[in-house]
Design a protein around this motif. Structure first.
Motif, PDB file in Angstrom:
ATOM      1  N   ILE A  32       0.820  -1.221   0.000  1.00  0.00           N
ATOM      2  CA  ILE A  32       0.000   0.000   0.000  1.00  0.00           C
ATOM      3  C   ILE A  32       0.852   1.269   0.000  1.00  0.00           C
ATOM      4  O   ILE A  32       0.318   2.360  -0.033  1.00  0.00           O
ATOM      5  CB  ILE A  32      -0.993   0.027   1.193  1.00  0.00           C
ATOM      6  CG1 ILE A  32      -0.268   0.025   2.534  1.00  0.00           C
ATOM      7  CG2 ILE A  32      -1.984  -1.110   1.083  1.00  0.00           C
ATOM      8  CD1 ILE A  32      -1.172   0.249   3.722  1.00  0.00           C
ATOM      9  N   THR A  33       2.182   1.129   0.019  1.00  0.00           N
ATOM     10  CA  THR A  33       3.047   2.302  -0.076  1.00  0.00           C
ATOM     11  C   THR A  33       3.041   2.806  -1.517  1.00  0.00           C
ATOM     12  O   THR A  33       2.679   2.074  -2.444  1.00  0.00           O
ATOM     13  CB  THR A  33       4.487   1.962   0.361  1.00  0.00           C
ATOM     14  OG1 THR A  33       5.009   0.948  -0.484  1.00  0.00           O
ATOM     15  CG2 THR A  33       4.544   1.526   1.813  1.00  0.00           C
ATOM     16  N   PRO A  34       3.447   4.059  -1.724  1.00  0.00           N
ATOM     17  CA  PRO A  34       3.424   4.612  -3.087  1.00  0.00           C
ATOM     18  C   PRO A  34       4.207   3.816  -4.129  1.00  0.00           C
ATOM     19  O   PRO A  34       3.806   3.723  -5.279  1.00  0.00           O
ATOM     20  CB  PRO A  34       4.034   6.013  -2.916  1.00  0.00           C
ATOM     21  CG  PRO A  34       3.785   6.351  -1.493  1.00  0.00           C
ATOM     22  CD  PRO A  34       3.832   5.059  -0.731  1.00  0.00           C
ATOM     23  N   ASP A  35       5.314   3.207  -3.724  1.00  0.00           N
ATOM     24  CA  ASP A  35       6.103   2.454  -4.707  1.00  0.00           C
ATOM     25  C   ASP A  35       5.801   0.959  -4.689  1.00  0.00           C
ATOM     26  O   ASP A  35       6.509   0.165  -5.284  1.00  0.00           O
ATOM     27  CB  ASP A  35       7.600   2.700  -4.499  1.00  0.00           C
ATOM     28  CG  ASP A  35       8.062   2.369  -3.093  1.00  0.00           C
ATOM     29  OD1 ASP A  35       7.352   1.628  -2.385  1.00  0.00           O
ATOM     30  OD2 ASP A  35       9.126   2.852  -2.692  1.00  0.00           O
ATOM     31  N   LYS A  36       4.707   0.570  -4.019  1.00  0.00           N
ATOM     32  CA  LYS A  36       4.216  -0.815  -3.972  1.00  0.00           C
ATOM     33  C   LYS A  36       5.239  -1.797  -3.402  1.00  0.00           C
ATOM     34  O   LYS A  36       5.267  -2.958  -3.770  1.00  0.00           O
ATOM     35  CB  LYS A  36       3.774  -1.287  -5.361  1.00  0.00           C
ATOM     36  CG  LYS A  36       2.759  -0.382  -6.021  1.00  0.00           C
ATOM     37  CD  LYS A  36       1.439  -0.452  -5.297  1.00  0.00           C
ATOM     38  CE  LYS A  36       0.397   0.363  -6.031  1.00  0.00           C
ATOM     39  NZ  LYS A  36      -0.315   1.284  -5.188  1.00  0.00           N
ATOM     40  N   GLY A  37       6.119  -1.313  -2.531  1.00  0.00           N
ATOM     41  CA  GLY A  37       7.094  -2.185  -1.887  1.00  0.00           C
ATOM     42  C   GLY A  37       8.274  -2.552  -2.761  1.00  0.00           C
ATOM     43  O   GLY A  37       9.105  -3.362  -2.369  1.00  0.00           O
ATOM     44  N   ILE A  38       8.373  -1.989  -3.930  1.00  0.00           N
ATOM     45  CA  ILE A  38       9.457  -2.321  -4.860  1.00  0.00           C
ATOM     46  C   ILE A  38      10.676  -1.442  -4.608  1.00  0.00           C
ATOM     47  O   ILE A  38      11.788  -1.841  -4.835  1.00  0.00           O
ATOM     48  CB  ILE A  38       8.986  -2.164  -6.326  1.00  0.00           C
ATOM     49  CG1 ILE A  38       7.867  -3.141  -6.606  1.00  0.00           C
ATOM     50  CG2 ILE A  38      10.132  -2.372  -7.289  1.00  0.00           C
ATOM     51  CD1 ILE A  38       7.199  -2.947  -7.935  1.00  0.00           C
ATOM     52  N   GLY A  39      10.468  -0.250  -4.121  1.00  0.00           N
ATOM     53  CA  GLY A  39      11.549   0.715  -3.957  1.00  0.00           C
ATOM     54  C   GLY A  39      11.390   1.795  -5.004  1.00  0.00           C
ATOM     55  O   GLY A  39      10.934   1.538  -6.120  1.00  0.00           O
ATOM     56  N   GLU A  40      11.756   3.006  -4.646  1.00  0.00           N
ATOM     57  CA  GLU A  40      11.611   4.134  -5.564  1.00  0.00           C
ATOM     58  C   GLU A  40      12.614   4.004  -6.711  1.00  0.00           C
ATOM     59  O   GLU A  40      13.789   3.744  -6.496  1.00  0.00           O
ATOM     60  CB  GLU A  40      11.836   5.444  -4.811  1.00  0.00           C
ATOM     61  CG  GLU A  40      11.608   6.663  -5.662  1.00  0.00           C
ATOM     62  CD  GLU A  40      11.865   7.962  -4.918  1.00  0.00           C
ATOM     63  OE1 GLU A  40      11.830   9.000  -5.568  1.00  0.00           O
ATOM     64  OE2 GLU A  40      12.109   7.924  -3.693  1.00  0.00           O
ATOM     65  N   GLN A  41      12.121   4.193  -7.927  1.00  0.00           N
ATOM     66  CA  GLN A  41      12.967   4.123  -9.112  1.00  0.00           C
ATOM     67  C   GLN A  41      12.802   5.396  -9.925  1.00  0.00           C
ATOM     68  O   GLN A  41      11.735   6.005  -9.930  1.00  0.00           O
ATOM     69  CB  GLN A  41      12.573   2.938  -9.994  1.00  0.00           C
ATOM     70  CG  GLN A  41      12.729   1.596  -9.346  1.00  0.00           C
ATOM     71  CD  GLN A  41      12.241   0.470 -10.253  1.00  0.00           C
ATOM     72  OE1 GLN A  41      11.723   0.685 -11.336  1.00  0.00           O
ATOM     73  NE2 GLN A  41      12.413  -0.756  -9.795  1.00  0.00           N
ATOM     74  N   ILE A  42      13.868   5.789 -10.603  1.00  0.00           N
ATOM     75  CA  ILE A  42      13.786   6.890 -11.562  1.00  0.00           C
ATOM     76  C   ILE A  42      14.443   6.431 -12.860  1.00  0.00           C
ATOM     77  O   ILE A  42      15.299   5.548 -12.856  1.00  0.00           O
ATOM     78  CB  ILE A  42      14.447   8.192 -11.047  1.00  0.00           C
ATOM     79  CG1 ILE A  42      15.925   7.984 -10.693  1.00  0.00           C
ATOM     80  CG2 ILE A  42      13.696   8.751  -9.862  1.00  0.00           C
ATOM     81  CD1 ILE A  42      16.648   9.260 -10.298  1.00  0.00           C
ATOM     82  N   ASN A  43      14.013   7.024 -13.957  1.00  0.00           N
ATOM     83  CA  ASN A  43      14.594   6.703 -15.260  1.00  0.00           C
ATOM     84  C   ASN A  43      15.752   7.640 -15.554  1.00  0.00           C
ATOM     85  O   ASN A  43      15.602   8.857 -15.477  1.00  0.00           O
ATOM     86  CB  ASN A  43      13.542   6.831 -16.370  1.00  0.00           C
ATOM     87  CG  ASN A  43      12.650   5.624 -16.442  1.00  0.00           C
ATOM     88  OD1 ASN A  43      13.114   4.500 -16.302  1.00  0.00           O
ATOM     89  ND2 ASN A  43      11.361   5.843 -16.639  1.00  0.00           N
ATOM     90  N   ILE A  44      16.874   7.059 -15.887  1.00  0.00           N
ATOM     91  CA  ILE A  44      18.047   7.834 -16.285  1.00  0.00           C
ATOM     92  C   ILE A  44      18.560   7.222 -17.577  1.00  0.00           C
ATOM     93  O   ILE A  44      18.936   6.051 -17.607  1.00  0.00           O
ATOM     94  CB  ILE A  44      19.139   7.813 -15.198  1.00  0.00           C
ATOM     95  CG1 ILE A  44      18.609   8.466 -13.925  1.00  0.00           C
ATOM     96  CG2 ILE A  44      20.391   8.520 -15.680  1.00  0.00           C
ATOM     97  CD1 ILE A  44      19.564   8.453 -12.773  1.00  0.00           C
TER      98      ILE A  44
END
Length: 189
Positions: A32-44
């Motif tokens: 239920i966390t914003p990143d669905k438990g996957i961890g925050e990712q960004i595109n580079i």
């Protein structure tokens, strides 16, 4: 011997239930966390990068993060377990100091923030203190042909707002800082 089997089986079953419930609760909270438990990712550059895992940056135009005792290997998270009086550890720290002074010749040894010369407990800390980021401003500004004020502004705009502890020191995420530097250069060109 038979009198120990029943309590052992009951205790084992109880622990399986407790640990199973705990695992499911933590898994549910993660989902239920914003990143669905996957961890925050960004595109580079078209590649997904995890923001919450420390990464190594060696080029002079990037902020350098904390040293890693595990060579930034997320599968081998851990500290070096070398004590503060260990000669090998002291030599590593001195090498880090010497490298920092070569990369940032305008700075003095007494100005080096501790998080630039010591690894974190996990070896994967993705954050730096504001002081550690500011220590690198002149090198980055020179390498990118930017003003130091612009680099300082990028640091201030990227101060992490995730400090849950009232008196916790402010920090910045190294990957986000470097992505912001690249975005600024792309927008300028």
């Amino acid at each position: 011997m038979k009198k120990f089997i029943k309590p052992a089986l009951v205790l084992t079953l109880l622990m399986i239930i407790l640990v199973g419930i705990y695992t499911l609760v933590i898994f549910g909270i993660g989902k239920i966390t914003p990143d669905k438990g996957i961890g925050e990712q960004i595109n580079i550059n078209g590649k997904k990068q995890y923001v919450n895992i420390g990464q190594q940056f060696k080029l002079p135009e990037y902020f350098h993060g904390r040293p890693s005792a595990v060579n930034y290997n997320a599968a081998a998270s851990g500290a070096s377990n070398k004590g503060p009086n260990n000669p090998e550890y002291l030599m590593e720290v001195q090498q880090r100091i010497d490298t920092l002074l070569l990369q940032n010749p305008q700075m003095q040894e007494v100005e080096i923030p501790v998080d630039l010369i010591t690894a974190s407990g996990s070896g994967l800390d993705p954050h730096l203190s504001i002081q550690a980021a500011e220590f690198q401003i002149d090198r980055i500004a020179k390498a990118r042909k930017m003003s130091a004020a612009v680099v300082e502004d990028i640091i201030q705009k990227n101060v992490a707002d995730e400090n849950f502890i009232v008196f916790a020191p402010q920090k910045v995420n190294v990957l986000k800082l470097n992505a912001a530097l690249d975005a600024y250069n792309s927008a300028k060109n």
